[in-house]
Design a protein around this motif. Sequence first.
Motif, PDB file in Angstrom:
ATOM      1  N   MET A  42       0.845  -1.191   0.000  1.00 42.07           N
ATOM      2  CA  MET A  42       0.000   0.000   0.000  1.00 42.07           C
ATOM      3  C   MET A  42       0.887   1.251   0.000  1.00 42.07           C
ATOM      4  N   THR A  43       0.665   2.153  -0.960  1.00 42.88           N
ATOM      5  CA  THR A  43       1.537   3.318  -1.084  1.00 42.88           C
ATOM      6  C   THR A  43       1.228   4.357  -0.020  1.00 42.88           C
ATOM      7  N   GLN A  44       2.227   5.175   0.264  1.00 40.48           N
ATOM      8  CA  GLN A  44       2.045   6.256   1.224  1.00 40.48           C
ATOM      9  C   GLN A  44       0.982   7.233   0.737  1.00 40.48           C
ATOM     10  N   ASP A  45       0.950   7.481  -0.571  1.00 41.58           N
ATOM     11  CA  ASP A  45      -0.055   8.399  -1.126  1.00 41.58           C
ATOM     12  C   ASP A  45      -1.463   7.885  -0.867  1.00 41.58           C
ATOM     13  N   ALA A  46      -1.678   6.583  -1.037  1.00 41.32           N
ATOM     14  CA  ALA A  46      -3.007   6.002  -0.821  1.00 41.32           C
ATOM     15  C   ALA A  46      -3.418   6.139   0.639  1.00 41.32           C
ATOM     16  N   ILE A  47      -2.475   5.927   1.529  1.00 41.20           N
ATOM     17  CA  ILE A  47      -2.763   6.049   2.959  1.00 41.20           C
ATOM     18  C   ILE A  47      -3.074   7.501   3.316  1.00 41.20           C
ATOM     19  N   GLU A  48      -2.323   8.426   2.759  1.00 43.52           N
ATOM     20  CA  GLU A  48      -2.566   9.842   3.044  1.00 43.52           C
ATOM     21  C   GLU A  48      -3.934  10.288   2.528  1.00 43.52           C
ATOM     22  N   ARG A  49      -4.300   9.829   1.326  1.00 48.93           N
ATOM     23  CA  ARG A  49      -5.614  10.188   0.781  1.00 48.93           C
ATOM     24  C   ARG A  49      -6.737   9.619   1.646  1.00 48.93           C
ATOM     25  N   ALA A  50      -6.557   8.379   2.075  1.00 46.27           N
ATOM     26  CA  ALA A  50      -7.569   7.742   2.910  1.00 46.27           C
ATOM     27  C   ALA A  50      -7.689   8.450   4.263  1.00 46.27           C
ATOM     28  N   TRP A  51      -6.561   8.858   4.827  1.00 44.06           N
ATOM     29  CA  TRP A  51      -6.584   9.566   6.110  1.00 44.06           C
ATOM     30  C   TRP A  51      -7.295  10.914   5.971  1.00 44.06           C
ATOM     31  N   ASP A  52      -6.997  11.634   4.903  1.00 41.37           N
ATOM     32  CA  ASP A  52      -7.672  12.920   4.678  1.00 41.37           C
ATOM     33  C   ASP A  52      -9.186  12.727   4.584  1.00 41.37           C
ATOM     34  N   ALA A  53      -9.615  11.689   3.871  1.00 47.91           N
ATOM     35  CA  ALA A  53     -11.048  11.424   3.725  1.00 47.91           C
ATOM     36  C   ALA A  53     -11.664  11.029   5.062  1.00 47.91           C
ATOM     37  N   ALA A 109     -11.486   3.413   8.247  1.00 43.97           N
ATOM     38  CA  ALA A 109     -11.499   3.018   6.841  1.00 43.97           C
ATOM     39  C   ALA A 109     -10.454   1.931   6.626  1.00 43.97           C
ATOM     40  N   ARG A 110     -10.814   0.945   5.832  1.00 42.98           N
ATOM     41  CA  ARG A 110      -9.860  -0.123   5.532  1.00 42.98           C
ATOM     42  C   ARG A 110      -9.126   0.188   4.237  1.00 42.98           C
ATOM     43  N   VAL A 111      -7.812   0.104   4.299  1.00 43.48           N
ATOM     44  CA  VAL A 111      -6.967   0.335   3.130  1.00 43.48           C
ATOM     45  C   VAL A 111      -6.046  -0.875   3.015  1.00 43.48           C
ATOM     46  N   GLY A 112      -6.369  -1.774   2.105  1.00 45.01           N
ATOM     47  CA  GLY A 112      -5.608  -3.013   2.031  1.00 45.01           C
ATOM     48  C   GLY A 112      -5.801  -3.815   3.302  1.00 45.01           C
ATOM     49  N   ASP A 113      -4.699  -4.187   3.944  1.00 39.31           N
ATOM     50  CA  ASP A 113      -4.770  -4.935   5.201  1.00 39.31           C
ATOM     51  C   ASP A 113      -4.642  -4.031   6.424  1.00 39.31           C
ATOM     52  N   LEU A 114      -4.678  -2.726   6.188  1.00 36.09           N
ATOM     53  CA  LEU A 114      -4.607  -1.764   7.291  1.00 36.09           C
ATOM     54  C   LEU A 114      -5.981  -1.168   7.571  1.00 36.09           C
ATOM     55  N   SER A 116      -8.062   8.224  20.030  1.00 35.46           N
ATOM     56  CA  SER A 116      -8.881   8.389  21.224  1.00 35.46           C
ATOM     57  C   SER A 116      -8.725   9.791  21.810  1.00 35.46           C
ATOM     58  N   GLY A 117      -9.852  10.456  22.029  1.00 38.41           N
ATOM     59  CA  GLY A 117      -9.863  11.696  22.789  1.00 38.41           C
ATOM     60  C   GLY A 117      -9.222  12.906  22.167  1.00 38.41           C
ATOM     61  N   VAL A 118      -9.054  12.935  20.831  1.00 39.59           N
ATOM     62  CA  VAL A 118      -8.444  14.078  20.169  1.00 39.59           C
ATOM     63  C   VAL A 118      -9.490  14.773  19.295  1.00 39.59           C
ATOM     64  N   PRO A 119      -9.727  16.076  19.513  1.00 35.25           N
ATOM     65  CA  PRO A 119     -10.689  16.796  18.667  1.00 35.25           C
ATOM     66  C   PRO A 119     -10.319  16.670  17.193  1.00 35.25           C
ATOM     67  N   TYR A 120     -11.311  16.405  16.361  1.00 34.58           N
ATOM     68  CA  TYR A 120     -11.039  16.134  14.949  1.00 34.58           C
ATOM     69  C   TYR A 120     -10.428  17.329  14.224  1.00 34.58           C
ATOM     70  N   ASP A 121     -10.734  18.532  14.679  1.00 31.46           N
ATOM     71  CA  ASP A 121     -10.196  19.704  13.981  1.00 31.46           C
ATOM     72  C   ASP A 121      -8.701  19.891  14.227  1.00 31.46           C
ATOM     73  N   ARG A 122      -8.138  19.114  15.134  1.00 34.54           N
ATOM     74  CA  ARG A 122      -6.696  19.200  15.403  1.00 34.54           C
ATOM     75  C   ARG A 122      -5.891  18.152  14.641  1.00 34.54           C
ATOM     76  N   LEU A 123      -6.563  17.216  13.994  1.00 32.27           N
ATOM     77  CA  LEU A 123      -5.850  16.128  13.335  1.00 32.27           C
ATOM     78  C   LEU A 123      -5.179  16.587  12.058  1.00 32.27           C
ATOM     79  N   THR A 124      -3.944  16.128  11.866  1.00 31.95           N
ATOM     80  CA  THR A 124      -3.171  16.434  10.667  1.00 31.95           C
ATOM     81  C   THR A 124      -2.666  15.119  10.068  1.00 31.95           C
ATOM     82  N   PRO A 125      -2.078  15.153   8.859  1.00 29.54           N
ATOM     83  CA  PRO A 125      -1.509  13.929   8.297  1.00 29.54           C
ATOM     84  C   PRO A 125      -0.476  13.262   9.204  1.00 29.54           C
TER      85      PRO A 125
END
Length: 216
Positions: A1-12, A35-40, A46-55
């Motif tokens: 699984m490429t890093q780009d695919a994981i980053e896109r999935a995380w952003d979504a 979200a499932r990406v391949g086998d990941l 846990s406990g982190v406001p969503y507006d603070r999440l980054t890649p």
Amino acid sequence: MTQDAIERAWDALVGTARRTVTDGLVVGTSGNVSARVGDLVLVTPSGVPYDRLTPADTVAVDLDGTQVRGRLAPTSELPMHLEIYRRTTARAVVHTHAVHATAASTLVTELPPIHYMAAALGGPVRVAPYALYGTPDLAAHMMRALDDRTGCLLRNHGTVTYGDTLDQAYDRTAQLEWMCRVWLTATSAPGHTPSLLSPAELHEAATKLSGYGQPH
């Protein structure tokens, strides 16, 4: 699984998690998205406001629950998410503490078929018995309620839906909350009992919904 695919999935995933807050389906950091990406499995921490999440905050586990990416601890509801991925074809899971759905979960063992959109979740929506959050017991109760369904209510807790995409899982959550709101509103009218759909009517709706939308 490429890093780009994981980053896109995380952003979504982060975008979907933020949407649950914006649309009033969760308060604060309650609820979680994966979200499932391949086998990941990418999952909100846990406990982190969503507006603070980054890649840089990407959290991923394997299907055994071993964390393979990220410094933040995954959601405490991880057992519930993993059980769905192990036993269904799900590619995305959304869990919320939506107000009307949570209220309805305290009143019935199955949401009465108040609207034909129940067919979009596989049929009448069941309520999983209560168990402490984050436990194998809750995951087991949930899976029984999800048998032949893509969504259920968790007693005194909230909702769980899954789908082929984050958008589909989210839309199913929104529809479930809306149906619970309709049912609660209808039952609040003094002296009246809401009409419900028959199994035959739900089956008819399911057949028609299977061809709904634009042709591919």
